[in-house]
Design an enzyme around this catalytic site. Structure first.
Site, PDB file in Angstrom:
ATOM      1  N   GLU A 187      -3.602  -6.881  13.244  1.00 39.63           N
ATOM      2  CA  GLU A 187      -3.111  -6.730  11.873  1.00 39.63           C
ATOM      3  C   GLU A 187      -1.629  -6.362  11.849  1.00 39.63           C
ATOM      4  O   GLU A 187      -0.863  -6.842  11.017  1.00 39.63           O
ATOM      5  CB  GLU A 187      -3.939  -5.648  11.179  1.00 39.63           C
ATOM      6  CG  GLU A 187      -3.591  -5.414   9.731  1.00 39.63           C
ATOM      7  CD  GLU A 187      -4.471  -4.346   9.096  1.00 39.63           C
ATOM      8  OE1 GLU A 187      -4.472  -4.241   7.865  1.00 39.63           O
ATOM      9  OE2 GLU A 187      -5.156  -3.606   9.845  1.00 39.63           O
ATOM     10  N   ASP A 200       0.793  -1.235   0.000  1.00 33.35           N
ATOM     11  CA  ASP A 200       0.000   0.000   0.000  1.00 33.35           C
ATOM     12  C   ASP A 200       0.826   1.287   0.000  1.00 33.35           C
ATOM     13  O   ASP A 200       1.185   1.802  -1.036  1.00 33.35           O
ATOM     14  CB  ASP A 200      -0.984  -0.025   1.172  1.00 33.35           C
ATOM     15  CG  ASP A 200      -2.019  -1.135   1.027  1.00 33.35           C
ATOM     16  OD1 ASP A 200      -1.785  -2.042   0.221  1.00 33.35           O
ATOM     17  OD2 ASP A 200      -3.055  -1.090   1.704  1.00 33.35           O
TER      18      ASP A 200
END
Length: 847
Positions: free
Chosen positions: A818, A593
């Site tokens: 995460e 990302d």
């Protein structure tokens, strides 16, 4: 529908050539005169109007049709907890499924409605203290713990096959609720309502439903036949409920000295059955809102009652395809829901039902649960054992590892639908297809992600090789004629409603890391080294042999569409070269990302990580082709490509920066870039000095990819330099694992926009730490290498850091996260993150 779908598939295989073009049929020559011209005109019109290549499936045999996925396996896997976006949901692995789901709430307070405290979809906004599967075998058994304020709920699911079971077998769910530890007696809730629902996605079920066919029960302890019907998915079926007694449910004295109410008086049943669809509106997508509105309307009709209560109105409509059954129990209390499949419609409600329900409820269910619990622990010990002679895992790490594996496998979902794809003709739906896949996070990402799935399958492959091949088969079957697989799978309305609109449309020019080659490479090595039982090796051989055409197409798509300007260079597509709103335009295709790349995206870019992924893919293709005994000319290109991508001199010419002694990206870049607001109300705009072609000076996870893919010779100075940088606390090394970006980077912990928090700019991610550990272990085993001892030491330290921090965070907060903060080790991002963070189980057993 299934028959028509099969006919369409057969027609596609018959009418398309290997390159995906539709040939003209020779039998048109039999037509004469105007008939011939008309037929030609029709064909031309069809050719012009046919779906573009992006929307057509690859013309190759479907992997999901392999024999190993049929028969008993197909029946065993028909039902499962395949609705990962819910706290608990069951469905069949069929295009039009039979669904089940659970909600719970306090029926005695208006706060349930005012604060929307009716639980159904798994969301972080509910702020549950803990939830997740602590045991799940992916086939027959799962146990979940959910702590929701004052409620401590244990949910256990068991599947069972008996002599009278129909398609897919039977299943039972026990839901037990008691007060959570630490809850204040004055604030304790007295009761809980469990609302279990059944729904058929077919508008017209195979046979009409019968709601409470034997009337309402006088005592739920004796059981109640809630519903029966027929479905194309499973055939005839019936659904039952039994109030279950537990040791905590005995009629002992309460703290006030008063006698508790007898068990048989505690439970109350209310129900509602109605059609699941109203025009284009699907009530299944808003079950919680439906129940909240109905129970509130029910309350408003009786506002003068002495106490507030939230109950369903007890009614059923003709043509119902959604049945909701609210069982309200006093705490502590339990209820067993039992689903029975039948071989014939006459079997539902017959004399044998009572015995079958008894075998899946009460004491019998308790014993069955204990059996499967032992079976799970035995299997876990067998497949997740450490190296020979290693010490057993400490209890905390062992329990964390079991929960990690269970939550990943228990969150595998089944989806059916079509991707929305960007084409020259606008956004169009692709073909309808199924997907059986693990998901990264039940609360935030309850759908399939391509590059995540490669990491997921490293775990599933170890637990159940066939289940892993099943999931990989579903992914490869999603390939279009160009060899492209959409990176994010949003199939069906249930998946779609959890996705922001900006991420729905998939671009067929954008890639995602081909991480599926990680588990595929494992299979290739097994074949090459003949590791495993003969039956398992035969299954692997059949799978990779059938997968070869799809792997070739996928590899070719990558090798052409993502190729860079320079030979053996590669470039991720999809970066926004014109935006002025991002500090560094994101590279979503890479999976990393916001990891900083060249400040000015363009065709001159060379992306190191993609080049290394292609080295892995080339090696896997070469190994598979050789193991299958394919002709030399079929395998030689992959061997040659792998040799070129492994050539240190070529790698260094493209990506090695002699000055910093680091592997880096290359592109049009400047370090002088910042976000600046011209006025208070205007958006922040990027301001940069003119860039130049150069190495992109951001050391982080991308720089480690030559190490991760073991492309560095064990005696190379580049390996030594990379290990030195990796171990530097000023760069990546922390007490919690390796951070994603060096602390010295100009982009470290920087927001990409004022509202876009850093993601891969310093946080610790378990998936990359796992790959680093695997690489360090590899170099530590290279006898005589000058860096063998250094690699071994770093492996031991890094493994200890990662395990210790994840154990501390899991025991303290109840979740795997995460990502983890590189300064204090705290979990951040979505949770529970049942995706690649579950690799902690492989780290624990050094696998």
């Amino acid at each position: 529908m299934g028959s028509r779908k099969k006919q369409q598939q057969q027609q596609q295989q018959e009418n398309f050539t290997p390159d995906g073009k539709r040939p003209l049929h020779g039998n048109l020559l039999l037509l004469g005169g105007g008939g011939f011209l008309l037929a030609v005109a029709v064909l031309i019109a069809l050719e012009l109007s046919r779906a573009p290549d992006e929307l057509r499936p690859l013309s190759a045999p479907k992997l999901t049709s392999l024999p190993e996925f049929g028969g008993d396996y197909k029946d065993k896997m028909l039902w499962g907890s395949y609705r990962p976006g819910l706290y608990f949901g069951m469905r069949t692995r069929t295009p039009k499924g039979l669904l089940a789901g659970l909600l719970w709430f306090d029926p005695d307070t208006l706060e349930t409605l005012m604060n929307r405290e009716m639980r159904h979809a798994a969301t972080q906004e509910d702020e549950l203290s803990r939830y997740g599967w602590v045991r799940h075998d992916g086939e027959q058994y799962g146990r979940q713990t959910l702590v929701d304020k004052d409620y401590n709920i244990s949910l256990t699911m068991v599947k069972h096959w008996g002599p009278d079971s129909g398609r897919g077998g039977d299943w039972a769910v026990r839901v037990h609720a008691q007060h959570a530890d630490g809850s204040k007696p004055s604030q304790r809730r007295r009761r809980v309502s469990f609302a279990m629902y059944i729904s058929d996605e077919e508008d017209k079920p195979k046979s009409p439903w019968s709601v409470l066919p034997f009337g309402e029960p006088s005592d739920l302890k004796d059981g109640v036949h809630l519903l029966s019907g027929g479905s194309s998915a499973v055939g005839p079926w019936s659904f039952h409920a039994v109030e279950s007694a537990h040791p905590e449910d005995s009629s002992s004295s309460s703290s006030s000295g008063k006698q508790k109410r007898p068990v048989s008086k505690r439970a109350r049943l209310d129900h509602l059955a109605l059609p699941a669809t109203e025009g284009e509106y699907d009530l299944r997508l808003s079950v919680r809102e439906l129940i909240m509105s109905i129970v509130y309307e029910q309350y408003q009709r009786h506002p003068d009652e002495e106490k507030f209560r939230l109950y369903l109105p007890n009614g059923a409509s003709t043509g119902s395809t959604l049945g909701i059954f609210q069982v309200t129990v006093w705490l502590p209390g339990s209820v067993d829901f039992v689903f029975l499949s039948h071989k014939s419609p006459e079997g539902a409600g017959g004399p044998g039902d009572e015995a079958r329900v008894a075998a899946l409820s009460g004491d019998a269910l308790t014993q069955l649960m204990a059996y499967h619990e032992r079976r799970y622990d035995q299997h876990f010990e067998q497949v997740f054992s450490g190296p020979a002679g290693s010490e057993p895992l400490p209890e905390g790490q062992l329990e964390m590892a079991k929960a990690a594996v269970s939550n990943l496998i228990g969150s595998m979902g089944y989806f059916y639908g079509s991707s929305q794809v960007k084409t020259e003709r606008g956004v169009k739906p692709a073909w309808d297809a199924p997907l059986f896949t693990a998901v990264p996070s039940r609360s935030f990402f309850p759908r399939g992600f391509l590059w995540d799935e490669g990491f997921h399958q490293l775990l599933v492959q170890r637990w159940s090789p066939r289940m892993s091949r099943d999931a990989i088969a579903h992914w490869l079957d999603l390939m279009n004629v160009q060899g492209w697989i959409p990176r994010e799978q949003i199939l069906g309305a249930e998946a779609l409603q959890r996705v922001p609109e900006e991420f729905v449309v998939q671009d067929p020019t954008h890639a995602n890391p081909p991480s599926l080659f990680l588990p595929i490479a494992n299979m290739a090595r097994q074949l090459q080294q003949e590791q495993g039982e003969a039956e398992e090796l035969a299954a692997i051989r059949a799978f990779v042999s059938a997968a070869w055409p799809r792997l070739e197409a996928w590899y070719t798509w990558f090798n052409t569409s993502q190729a860079g300007k320079e030979p053996t260079s590669y470039r991720w597509h999809g970066r926004n070269a014109t935006t002025q709103l991002e500090l560094n335009p994101k590279t979503l295709a890479s999976g990393l990302d916001d990891y900083p790349r060249a400040s000015h995206p363009g065709t001159d870019e060379r992306h190191l990580d993609l080049r290394c992924w292609m080295a892995l893919a080339s090696e896997a293709m070469a190994t598979i082709g050789t193991a299958l005994g394919l002709p030399a000319h079929r395998v030689a290109p992959y061997i040659a490509t792998h040799q070129a991508l492994s050539d240190l001199s070529i790698l260094n010419a493209l990506h090695w920066d002699p000055q910093s002694q680091m592997y880096l990206d290359w592109g049009l870049h400047t370090e002088e870039v910042k976000l600046q607001r011209r006025t208070y109300s205007a958006p922040a705009m990027r301001v940069a000095t003119p860039p130049s072609l150069r190495h992109v000076p951001h050391f982080g996870y991308v720089s480690l990819f030559p190490l991760l893919m073991r492309l560095l010779p064990p005696d190379s100075s580049e390996l030594g330099a990379t290990l030195e940088h990796l171990a530097s606390t000023e760069l990546l090394w922390t007490r919690f694992g390796l951070r994603s970006l060096a602390a010295t980077s100009s982009m470290y912990k920087k927001h990409n926009t004022p509202s876009d928090k850093p993601y891969w700019r310093g946080q610790v991610w378990v998936n990359i730490n796992y790959l680093v550990l695997k690489a360090l272990k590899h170099y530590a085993e290279q006898q005589g290498g000058p860096y063998q001892e250094q690699a071994a030491g770093l492996y031991t330290q890094l493994r200890a850091h990662v395990l210790k921090n994840l154990e501390v965070q899991y025991s303290g907060h109840g979740y795997l996260y995460e990502q983890y903060d590189d300064v204090n080790g705290r979990g951040s991002g979505s949770h529970p993150f049942n995706g690649w963070t579950a690799l902690v189980a492989l780290i624990a057993v050094e696998a």
